[in-house]
Design a protein around this motif. Structure first.
Motif, PDB file in Angstrom:
ATOM      1  N   GLU A 182      19.657  63.870  65.388  1.00 13.56           N
ATOM      2  CA  GLU A 182      20.033  62.642  64.680  1.00 13.56           C
ATOM      3  C   GLU A 182      19.675  61.425  65.530  1.00 13.56           C
ATOM      4  O   GLU A 182      19.236  60.394  65.003  1.00 13.56           O
ATOM      5  CB  GLU A 182      21.549  62.697  64.478  1.00 13.56           C
ATOM      6  CG  GLU A 182      22.104  61.928  63.339  1.00 13.56           C
ATOM      7  CD  GLU A 182      23.594  62.284  63.179  1.00 13.56           C
ATOM      8  OE1 GLU A 182      24.079  63.266  63.796  1.00 13.56           O
ATOM      9  OE2 GLU A 182      24.259  61.557  62.435  1.00 13.56           O
ATOM     10  N   ALA A 183      19.862  61.539  66.855  1.00  9.66           N
ATOM     11  CA  ALA A 183      19.516  60.433  67.761  1.00  9.66           C
ATOM     12  C   ALA A 183      18.009  60.184  67.699  1.00  9.66           C
ATOM     13  O   ALA A 183      17.564  59.032  67.655  1.00  9.66           O
ATOM     14  CB  ALA A 183      19.950  60.759  69.186  1.00  9.66           C
ATOM     15  N   PHE A 184      17.216  61.248  67.673  1.00 12.64           N
ATOM     16  CA  PHE A 184      15.764  61.084  67.514  1.00 12.64           C
ATOM     17  C   PHE A 184      15.461  60.419  66.168  1.00 12.64           C
ATOM     18  O   PHE A 184      14.677  59.473  66.091  1.00 12.64           O
ATOM     19  CB  PHE A 184      15.056  62.450  67.561  1.00 12.64           C
ATOM     20  CG  PHE A 184      14.711  62.921  68.947  1.00 12.64           C
ATOM     21  CD1 PHE A 184      13.713  62.290  69.679  1.00 12.64           C
ATOM     22  CD2 PHE A 184      15.353  64.013  69.523  1.00 12.64           C
ATOM     23  CE1 PHE A 184      13.359  62.725  70.953  1.00 12.64           C
ATOM     24  CE2 PHE A 184      15.017  64.449  70.796  1.00 12.64           C
ATOM     25  CZ  PHE A 184      14.024  63.809  71.513  1.00 12.64           C
ATOM     26  N   ASP A 185      16.093  60.931  65.104  1.00 14.01           N
ATOM     27  CA  ASP A 185      15.787  60.417  63.755  1.00 14.01           C
ATOM     28  C   ASP A 185      16.176  58.948  63.605  1.00 14.01           C
ATOM     29  O   ASP A 185      15.413  58.143  63.069  1.00 14.01           O
ATOM     30  CB  ASP A 185      16.517  61.260  62.687  1.00 14.01           C
ATOM     31  CG  ASP A 185      16.013  62.696  62.649  1.00 14.01           C
ATOM     32  OD1 ASP A 185      14.876  62.932  63.104  1.00 14.01           O
ATOM     33  OD2 ASP A 185      16.751  63.580  62.177  1.00 14.01           O
ATOM     34  N   LYS A 186      17.384  58.612  64.090  1.00 15.59           N
ATOM     35  CA  LYS A 186      17.881  57.237  63.896  1.00 15.59           C
ATOM     36  C   LYS A 186      17.111  56.244  64.748  1.00 15.59           C
ATOM     37  O   LYS A 186      16.825  55.127  64.305  1.00 15.59           O
ATOM     38  CB  LYS A 186      19.381  57.158  64.205  1.00 15.59           C
ATOM     39  CG  LYS A 186      20.229  57.816  63.120  1.00 15.59           C
ATOM     40  CD  LYS A 186      21.700  57.708  63.427  1.00 15.59           C
ATOM     41  CE  LYS A 186      22.538  58.244  62.276  1.00 15.59           C
ATOM     42  NZ  LYS A 186      23.954  58.369  62.657  1.00 15.59           N
ATOM     43  N   THR A 187      16.784  56.615  65.986  1.00 19.88           N
ATOM     44  CA  THR A 187      16.063  55.664  66.841  1.00 19.88           C
ATOM     45  C   THR A 187      14.620  55.498  66.352  1.00 19.88           C
ATOM     46  O   THR A 187      14.065  54.406  66.437  1.00 19.88           O
ATOM     47  CB  THR A 187      16.113  56.060  68.340  1.00 19.88           C
ATOM     48  OG1 THR A 187      15.628  57.393  68.474  1.00 19.88           O
ATOM     49  CG2 THR A 187      17.507  55.965  68.899  1.00 19.88           C
ATOM     50  N   VAL A 241      19.397  51.322  71.824  1.00 15.69           N
ATOM     51  CA  VAL A 241      18.011  51.160  71.344  1.00 15.69           C
ATOM     52  C   VAL A 241      17.934  49.977  70.378  1.00 15.69           C
ATOM     53  O   VAL A 241      16.999  49.177  70.433  1.00 15.69           O
ATOM     54  CB  VAL A 241      17.489  52.461  70.686  1.00 15.69           C
ATOM     55  CG1 VAL A 241      16.154  52.230  69.989  1.00 15.69           C
ATOM     56  CG2 VAL A 241      17.356  53.567  71.723  1.00 15.69           C
ATOM     57  N   MET A 242      18.952  49.840  69.541  1.00 15.93           N
ATOM     58  CA  MET A 242      18.961  48.722  68.587  1.00 15.93           C
ATOM     59  C   MET A 242      18.923  47.397  69.357  1.00 15.93           C
ATOM     60  O   MET A 242      18.184  46.490  69.014  1.00 15.93           O
ATOM     61  CB  MET A 242      20.216  48.794  67.719  1.00 15.93           C
ATOM     62  CG  MET A 242      20.078  47.905  66.500  1.00 15.93           C
ATOM     63  SD  MET A 242      21.533  47.739  65.473  1.00 15.93           S
ATOM     64  CE  MET A 242      22.337  49.264  65.475  1.00 15.93           C
ATOM     65  N   LEU A 248      13.392  42.657  72.064  1.00 14.67           N
ATOM     66  CA  LEU A 248      11.921  42.602  72.107  1.00 14.67           C
ATOM     67  C   LEU A 248      11.352  41.849  70.906  1.00 14.67           C
ATOM     68  O   LEU A 248      10.384  41.099  71.041  1.00 14.67           O
ATOM     69  CB  LEU A 248      11.339  44.021  72.165  1.00 14.67           C
ATOM     70  CG  LEU A 248      11.535  44.741  73.500  1.00 14.67           C
ATOM     71  CD1 LEU A 248      11.226  46.224  73.374  1.00 14.67           C
ATOM     72  CD2 LEU A 248      10.662  44.124  74.583  1.00 14.67           C
ATOM     73  N   LYS A 249      12.002  42.029  69.758  1.00 12.19           N
ATOM     74  CA  LYS A 249      11.529  41.324  68.553  1.00 12.19           C
ATOM     75  C   LYS A 249      11.684  39.821  68.730  1.00 12.19           C
ATOM     76  O   LYS A 249      10.786  39.047  68.442  1.00 12.19           O
ATOM     77  CB  LYS A 249      12.314  41.788  67.328  1.00 12.19           C
ATOM     78  CG  LYS A 249      11.717  43.013  66.664  1.00 12.19           C
ATOM     79  CD  LYS A 249      12.450  43.313  65.370  1.00 12.19           C
ATOM     80  CE  LYS A 249      11.945  44.587  64.744  1.00 12.19           C
ATOM     81  NZ  LYS A 249      12.925  45.147  63.795  1.00 12.19           N
ATOM     82  N   GLU A 250      12.877  39.430  69.243  1.00 13.67           N
ATOM     83  CA  GLU A 250      13.143  37.994  69.461  1.00 13.67           C
ATOM     84  C   GLU A 250      12.119  37.373  70.401  1.00 13.67           C
ATOM     85  O   GLU A 250      11.685  36.248  70.215  1.00 13.67           O
ATOM     86  CB  GLU A 250      14.537  37.805  70.076  1.00 13.67           C
ATOM     87  CG  GLU A 250      15.620  37.639  69.043  1.00 13.67           C
ATOM     88  CD  GLU A 250      17.001  37.721  69.682  1.00 13.67           C
ATOM     89  OE1 GLU A 250      17.143  37.323  70.858  1.00 13.67           O
ATOM     90  OE2 GLU A 250      17.919  38.203  68.995  1.00 13.67           O
TER      91      GLU A 250
END
Ligand code: KG4
Ligand code: ZN
Length: 367
Positions: A182-187, A241-242, A248-250
């Motif tokens: 789930e950690a792989f999928d969500k990230t 990660v979020m 990084l986006k900012e």
């Protein structure tokens, strides 16, 4: 003994015929994961509708394979089945029902025993399976030695078990929140890598990262790595990660190179925790083997780390290196399949009347 296994817990429709828990006579799987790629996750009703469509063709193909492999006359193909095994949980209710009702109907019509299977426990038995003709020496490939520690790492589960022998399974610990898969999928979704499942997408992105050449130093937490117990927690990783992605986006710095580094660090963080806890359990119980199972066991970095840590396993008080053998199934036997269902049923052969078989979406693994 030849067991027909049926597995429909999530997005796959699978049937297999296994002899004496180990020899693969037929193994067929149809997955609807391509459809779920577009939505970034499984939509239960879509999955179940696909399973209804594919259940009978998949069974038909498995019976065709066994007819070919055993050189049977077509009319005898059902006679060679001694029992039917089916996943009753955990999983999606609509999906489970497709397999369960099919298996019950077959048990009734063919008058064969039916064995209910917990598919998370069944993942461990991928380590016993082999395809005839694959062993270069012509001998039966070696089965795991005991005692053993088994780590099941799938989309919804991260569980450690102690096994005294091939039948006994003692649950030692598991995740308190998200599972490793789930950690792989969500990230993967947070990073916009798209697709489903996310594990292979993170692994592919991480493989592009050149460790030496990077100046960007992303550091993610290794949750509970020093917690002194055999439990896991991966939900904090998703939050970290979020935060990184937003930062990084900012700064307009979410470049391809940084995506690769982030994917690399996600894989490092998850695999570090899995390896540390499993080796701790192996030390505590002084085992001879470590068995991996579940979709995340298909991750090359995970097995690479296990292999190197086992080689450096601390010597026993007598100064001897303890030989621990790592067992890793082939990737297609790590992810969901019906071969493991039939294998589990052979080692835990407990048929019950077909009237009592029921799909159990929330079936527990603590045994
Ligand atoms: O055992 P499985 O096929 O289904 C469940 O029972 O959940 O496991 C699926 C999980 C998914 O979370 C997927 O992202 C992960 O296994 N997975 C991987 C890899 N292949 C599948 N994770 C990391 N690396 C991989 N190569
Ligand atoms: Zn699974």
């Amino acid at each position: 003994m030849r067991i027909l296994g049926i597995e429909t817990s999530c997005d796959e429709t699978a049937a297999a015929i296994i002899e004496d828990g180990r020899k693969i006579l037929a193994n067929v799987l149809s997955s609807s994961s391509k459809i779920h790629e577009k939505t970034g996750g499984v939509i239960p009703e879509v999955a179940a509708r696909e399973q209804i469509k594919y259940m009978i063709p998949v069974l038909d193909e498995a019976l065709y394979q066994v007819t070919k492999n055993l050189e049977l006359r077509t009319e005898n193909k059902l006679d060679i089945i001694d029992a039917i095994a089916v996943t009753i949980g955990p999983g999606l209710i609509g999906s489970l029902l497709v397999g369960v009702e099919t298996a019950k109907t077959m048990a009734l019509v063919l008058n064969k025993p039916i064995i209910p299977v917990n598919h998370i426990l069944a993942h461990i038995y991928a380590n016993w399976l082999y395809t005839p003709g694959r062993s270069p020496s012509g001998h039966l490939p070696g089965a795991p030695s005991f005692p053993a520690i088994a780590l099941v790492v799938s989309g919804g589960h991260t569980e450690l078990f102690y096994m005294e022998d091939e039948k006994s399974l003692k649950w030692l610990g598991g995740t308190l929140d998200d599972a490793a898969g789930e950690a792989f999928d969500k990230t993967a979704r947070l990073m916009g890598l798209g697709g489903y499942p996310g594990g292979p997408a993170i692994a592919a992105e991480a493989a592009k990262f050149k460790v030496q050449s990077s100046k960007f130093k992303v550091k993610l937490p290794r949750p509970m790595i020093h917690s002194n117990d055999l439990n896991f927690s991966f939900s904090g990783l998703k939050t970290a990660v979020m935060r990184e992605v937003n930062k990084l986006k900012e700064m307009h710095e979410l470049t391809n190179a940084k995506m690769q580094e982030l994917a690399y660090e996600i894989q490092e963080a998850i695999t570090d925790v899995l390896v540390k806890k499993t080796i701790d359990a192996a030390n505590k119980y002084k085992v001879k083997s470590i068995l991996l199972g579940g979709g995340v066991a298909a991750n090359n970095r995970l097995t690479e780390k296990f292999q190197s840590q086992i080689t450096n396993y601390p010597a026993s008080p007598a100064g001897r290196q303890l030989p621990i053998i790592l067992h890793v199934p082939l990737p297609k036997l790590c992810t969901d399949n019906a071969a493991v269902i039939a294998s589990y049923a052979y080692f835990h052969n407990q048929p019950i009347p077909w009237q009592d078989i029921q799909a159990q979406p929330n079936l527990e693994v603590e045994v």
